[in-house]
Design a protein around this motif. Structure first.
Motif, mmCIF file in Angstrom:
data_model
loop_
_atom_site.group_PDB
_atom_site.id
_atom_site.type_symbol
_atom_site.label_atom_id
_atom_site.label_comp_id
_atom_site.label_asym_id
_atom_site.label_seq_id
_atom_site.Cartn_x
_atom_site.Cartn_y
_atom_site.Cartn_z
ATOM 1 N N GLY A 56 -4.538 -6.072 8.723
ATOM 2 C CA GLY A 56 -6.256 -5.518 8.364
ATOM 3 C C GLY A 56 -6.761 -4.447 9.620
ATOM 4 N N GLU A 100 0.908 -1.334 0.405
ATOM 5 C CA GLU A 100 0.188 -0.301 -0.059
ATOM 6 C C GLU A 100 0.758 1.206 -0.037
ATOM 7 O OE1 GLU A 100 -3.827 -0.777 3.002
ATOM 8 O OE2 GLU A 100 -1.503 -2.141 2.918
ATOM 9 N N ARG A 135 -18.700 -0.480 8.931
ATOM 10 C CA ARG A 135 -19.383 0.310 7.238
ATOM 11 C C ARG A 135 -19.890 1.422 7.275
ATOM 12 N NH1 ARG A 135 -21.929 -4.441 3.743
ATOM 13 N NH2 ARG A 135 -19.100 -5.856 3.655
ATOM 14 N N ASP A 191 -6.725 -1.141 9.754
ATOM 15 C CA ASP A 191 -8.188 -0.444 8.961
ATOM 16 C C ASP A 191 -9.023 0.568 10.362
ATOM 17 O OD1 ASP A 191 -6.564 -0.324 6.524
ATOM 18 O OD2 ASP A 191 -8.206 -1.734 6.143
ATOM 19 N N GLY A 248 -11.349 -6.513 8.168
ATOM 20 C CA GLY A 248 -12.281 -7.297 6.959
ATOM 21 C C GLY A 248 -13.695 -6.754 6.396
ATOM 22 N N THR A 287 -22.785 0.505 0.172
ATOM 23 C CA THR A 287 -22.600 -0.629 0.710
ATOM 24 C C THR A 287 -23.265 -0.350 2.651
ATOM 25 O OG1 THR A 287 -20.055 -0.068 1.410
ATOM 26 C CG2 THR A 287 -20.797 -1.018 -0.830
ATOM 27 N N ALA A 292 -11.350 0.657 0.548
ATOM 28 C CA ALA A 292 -9.704 0.797 0.231
ATOM 29 C C ALA A 292 -9.809 2.224 -0.106
ATOM 30 C CB ALA A 292 -8.871 -0.797 -0.583
ATOM 31 N N GLY A 352 -14.894 -4.742 3.954
ATOM 32 C CA GLY A 352 -15.272 -4.615 2.352
ATOM 33 C C GLY A 352 -14.622 -4.018 1.340
ATOM 34 N N ASP A 353 -14.562 -4.835 0.580
ATOM 35 C CA ASP A 353 -14.047 -5.013 -0.826
ATOM 36 C C ASP A 353 -13.722 -3.198 -1.279
ATOM 37 O OD1 ASP A 353 -12.412 -7.078 -0.460
ATOM 38 O OD2 ASP A 353 -13.471 -8.101 -2.208
ATOM 39 N N HIS A 354 -14.719 -2.735 -0.963
ATOM 40 C CA HIS A 354 -14.556 -1.216 -1.903
ATOM 41 C C HIS A 354 -14.287 -0.300 -1.087
ATOM 42 C CE1 HIS A 354 -17.725 -3.601 -3.990
ATOM 43 N NE2 HIS A 354 -17.724 -3.145 -5.207
#
Length: 324
Positions: free
Chosen positions: A94, A43, A298, A97, A233, A282, A240, A236-238
């Motif tokens: 992880g 990153e 989220r 975040d 985690g 999301t 980042a 979610g993937d969106h």
């Protein structure tokens, strides 16, 4: 771990290597860490090993290896890799975040304020030119946010210095964005497009993104849940791009203060807003879906994004309305 934290971590690794005799160099005042470019590894990356190699009398790969040894067990780092001629590449853990969102929410709109410029005294001359006066006022606010001691002359109400030169009906926020979003050496932005509530209007987009974070919190309460950080985690993937933008906020404020460049803050807020608007879909459950731990996490991330947007707008002297 923010880029500023990572920069200090790498700097401490250099200092330890010098202290134990593995490197014979002068410890630099700071280490530059940047987001990894497309096609890179991890990153973040740093070229510090390349800059230290010649004075150390070692190859960049040797220096990178020495520093990597001292970074292996750092909490917050999942991997430290060496690529190319000696670039250090970092992948965060992880849970970094989750820690980031927790840090933003704990600091509130003061997230990104620091002490890098503590002990620095900056006298600023007074001016009656509207734009110069506004840039000076904002520059002083940015400097103070980084710990500097600032003394600024009195110049009166800048909006009324030249009556008729700028139409007051445009509003203070629009004028501020027009003056501050453009680099100091460029012409101010045209005012009329900034009055149009459209996604092509960057000021509208930033303020709308903030208002969306407030509405998401309201909607979540109506569905019976609140922001709550859970396991790593769950964003979610969106998430980042949004996490990366929040992580970059302290660096954006510091760079703006050091370079007398409020436009850097404005550009960064646009990046945060764009990432939030792409992520927002999301956050809430869809249809008959029940709120889950992931939704709560989220929502916490969205709240943190709103906090950063409000703090950044405040640094520019611009309001952040809950509804727009």
């Amino acid at each position: 771990m923010t880029p500023a934290d990572l920069s200090l971590t790498v700097l401490h690794a250099v200092r330890r290597a010098v202290d134990d005799g593995a490197l014979r160099v002068d410890v630099p005042p700071r280490v530059k860490v940047e987001r990894t470019r497309p096609g890179g590894v991890g990153e973040y990356a740093s070229s510090v090993a390349l800059s230290l190699a010649r004075p150390a009398g070692r190859t960049p790969l040797d220096v990178a290896g020495i520093l990597r040894e001292r970074l292996q067990d750092v909490s917050g780092l999942r991997r430290v890799e060496i690529t190319g001629p000696g670039f250090l590449n970092f992948t965060l853990r992880g849970d970094a975040d989750t820690d980031l969102v927790r840090e933003v929410l704990a600091a509130g709109t003061a997230y990104g304020h620091g002490t890098d410029l503590a002990g620095t005294f900056v006298p600023l001359a007074a001016t009656t030119a509207p734009r110069d006066a506004l840039v000076t006022e904002t520059f002083a606010r940015l400097l103070r946010s980084q710990g500097a001691d600032v003394e600024i002359g009195r110049y009166g109400e800048w909006l009324h210095v030249h009556p008729g030169e700028y139409d007051p009906s445009y509003g203070d926020d629009v004028l501020r964005w027009a003056f501050l979003r453009a680099a100091p050496h460029d012409r101010p932005l045209d005012l009329a497009p900034l009055l149009v509530p459209h996604e092509r209007n960057p000021l509208f987009r930033v303020r709308y993104a903030y208002s969306r974070t407030r509405q998401l919190l309201v909607n979540a309460r109506q569905l019976g849940f609140a922001p709550e950080l859970g396991e790593p985690g769950e964003f979610g993937d969106h998430a980042a791009p949004l996490l990366g933008a929040l992580r970059d906020h302290p660096s954006a404020l510091l760079a703006a203060a050091r370079r007398r460049a409020p436009d850097r803050v404005a550009r960064h807020l646009e990046a945060v807003a764009d990432a939030l608007l792409a992520f927002q879909h999301t956050v809430l459950p869809l249809g008959d879906e029940k709120p889950s731990a992931a939704h709560r996490s989220r929502l916490a991330l969205a709240e943190a994004a709103g906090t950063v947007l409000a703090g950044g707008l405040s640094a520019l002297g611009i309001s952040a309305p809950d509804r727009i």
